[in-house]
Scaffold this motif. Structure first.
Motif, mmCIF file in Angstrom:
data_model
loop_
_atom_site.group_PDB
_atom_site.id
_atom_site.type_symbol
_atom_site.label_atom_id
_atom_site.label_comp_id
_atom_site.label_asym_id
_atom_site.label_seq_id
_atom_site.Cartn_x
_atom_site.Cartn_y
_atom_site.Cartn_z
ATOM 1 N N GLN B 2 -28.359 -17.962 -38.271
ATOM 2 C CA GLN B 2 -26.850 -17.352 -38.640
ATOM 3 C C GLN B 2 -26.865 -15.993 -37.504
ATOM 4 O OE1 GLN B 2 -26.648 -16.201 -42.432
ATOM 5 N NE2 GLN B 2 -27.871 -15.062 -42.508
ATOM 6 N N PRO B 127 -23.562 -20.689 -33.814
ATOM 7 C CA PRO B 127 -24.058 -20.083 -35.070
ATOM 8 C C PRO B 127 -25.645 -19.125 -34.683
ATOM 9 C CG PRO B 127 -24.071 -22.186 -35.581
ATOM 10 C CD PRO B 127 -23.470 -22.794 -34.159
ATOM 11 N N ASN B 128 -25.889 -19.019 -33.794
ATOM 12 C CA ASN B 128 -27.417 -18.879 -33.045
ATOM 13 C C ASN B 128 -26.999 -18.651 -31.502
ATOM 14 O OD1 ASN B 128 -27.191 -21.142 -32.155
ATOM 15 N ND2 ASN B 128 -29.489 -21.243 -31.480
#
Lengths: 349, 349
Positions: B2, B127-128
């Motif tokens: 995250q 997400p990253n």
């Protein structure tokens, strides 16, 4: 202004022709369509005496069978040395090409049968312009890609002899050409004094030192305070006299080193040579990044010559650059044109 | 996996955000959209203790007003020095551009307001993955051409933090970017012992020595038998201890030198650092030809730090190359994309 064409020799039934350019100033340049070799450059001295200023052979057989020192030759596909005759191209770093190894452990001047041993098609394009063309096939001497070569020789009335080499390939390859004349502006009257009587300026602050096999390995050094400093005019003898205490001159058995030319435009002065007694001056201009100065350190191996009877000013890319990524590169891609320009300008003091 | 977004500071009414990446291994990397600065890299040591391995400031005001040492910063349009802040481009060798002079006589790290001081647009792409974008206007700090910049930061579960900088221009210009983190894998517990506790491998046989103004001037030297030889793992202290007898270390007041990286593919290992007590290991991979090693020689000028509290491994083009034609070049043309890739890999012994 004219180009005279005469028979120079034969290979089997094939005629080799000599083309002699003459200009209004009396300068004469002769080239042959074997190896695109420059066989003679006759210029006037300060007393208006015409004589030949490059080392040469009188008969074609010598050029055909024994031109081991590359007298006057057009050199390719890659001038100078490639370490161990091995290289990879940027488009496939894992594939290693193996070239002919013909100089110690290294590849030299295009291999066993380089561009100095080809017979070229010819065409006199203008009264003062000769076009030679040839092909180097895919795989020749180990190089990838079919290379089409054009050599344009031209003498003008400003006493400039211009060479333009253009090449194109059908596969990614290497291309680094040069012209390999040995100059002696004394006109060879006394071979033994060549080195002391010529003074030389080279437009370079840096040179590439050699490993033990005479191959540049990656360092780029200042010429300042070394025997490679020709930024002020120096005699060749003056620099060679430092051989006893200079490891680089020992490796080369004299000067046999690549200089990195200063460049401010497309074509730049690479070197200027003066010979006092004759008053002859030679300037070399080029679009190439490098200049190999070779002082004929092994010329006694050629019958009739002594070591250091002449010196070469070989305009070219940086030797062995394909193995040294931080050097300026000499790769040629399909669709690109390699254009090498070198110009000799003759005058007197 | 995250990315957490929190408010980090304000410039007037404009919010500056901090983005913190976390992965399954517990690694955390924080960056802000001011200067695309990396403010923290937290990694585990061999005893599973998490701590920050880069020098940083706690509050935004320091980054905004006093980040004179470029802590964690994204650096451009041209990383490192340009001699006298002057250069010409290959398309017009007669036109001289004059850049801001902000480091002795030279231009450094993009000038007075470089890429380290810009506010970037941001987008959490995956997400990253964080994308920062910005523009450098035509004429900014003296550089020609409008440059569009994209910075992609990404952390994965293999403990790799990847940076990809892509840029395009509308006029021929220079582009040479870097990321300027100061590492201390001891996690700064004792600033004074950084140099003796880190051992370093650099994948380079050659480096570019400096002139008296800390600017590469054209030589390329072997590292062998010099304080610049990290081809076998060495502590920074071991190499710096030679400063008394090494003119280059004296000029830099320590190590502040560019190494020419060995390259066998597009992305190569540039350096590997180990810190014994913590067991932390950092590897740096890049597609760039150069690596600047800087041992924080003036860090005592920053409040709360001492000299040599950390060291930088700045992947980049070869500094000052635009003034040295035989160096690999950093010119960018319209239609081309400059792509800089650097990857940090974190592990333990």
């Amino acid at each position: 202004m004219q180009i005279e064409q005469t028979l120079f020799g034969k290979i089997g039934e094939e005629s080799i022709w000599k083309f002699t350019f003459s200009n209004k100033k009396g300068t004469k340049v002769s080239v042959i369509n074997y190896g695109a070799i420059i066989t003679e450059i006759q210029t006037l001295d300060k007393q208006n005496q015409l004589a030949n200023i490059v080392l040469n052979f009188d008969d074609f057989t010598q050029y055909h069978l024994h031109n081991d020192a590359y007298f006057g030759a057009f050199v390719g596909r890659c001038a100078n040395r490639i370490a161990n005759g091995k290289f990879s191209l940027s488009n496939d770093p894992n594939h290693v090409y193996q070239l002919a190894v013909n100089n110690g452990p290294n590849h030299l001047h295009g291999g066993i049968k380089g561009f100095d041993k080809k017979i070229y098609q010819f065409q006199i394009q203008q009264p003062n312009q000769l076009i030679l063309t040839g092909v180097s096939e895919d795989g020749e001497e180990g190089y990838p890609g079919k290379l089409e070569i054009q050599i344009k020789y031209e003498l003008n009335d400003e006493n400039e002899f211009q060479m333009i080499f253009t090449s194109q390939t059908d596969k990614q390859t290497l291309c680094n050409l040069t012209s390999h004349s040995y100059f002696n502006l004394q006109t060879k009257k006394d071979f033994a004094t060549c080195m002391q009587d010529h003074s030389l300026f080279i437009n370079a602050d840096f040179y590439t030192p050699l490993d033990d096999t005479c191959c540049p390995y990656g360092e780029i050094l200042k010429v300042q305070n070394t025997p490679f400093d020709f930024t002020q005019q120096k005699t060749l003898q003056e620099q060679l006299s430092q051989q006893g205490k200079d490891n680089q001159l020992q490796i080369g058995n004299g000067l046999d080193h690549n200089f990195i030319l200063k460049r401010s435009g497309k074509i730049n002065l690479a070197a200027k040579v003066q010979e006092k007694a004759s008053g002859r001056v030679l300037e070399v201009y080029t679009n190439q990044p490098g200049l190999q100065l070779y002082t004929g350190n092994y010329l006694s191996q050629i019958k009739g010559f002594v070591d250091r009877a002449g010196f070469c000013l070989e305009t070219q890319g940086i030797p062995n650059s394909i193995n040294i990524p931080h050097f300026p590169q000499v790769e040629l891609l399909p669709g690109q044109t390699h254009e090498h320009i070198t110009l000799y300008k003759f005058s007197t003091i």
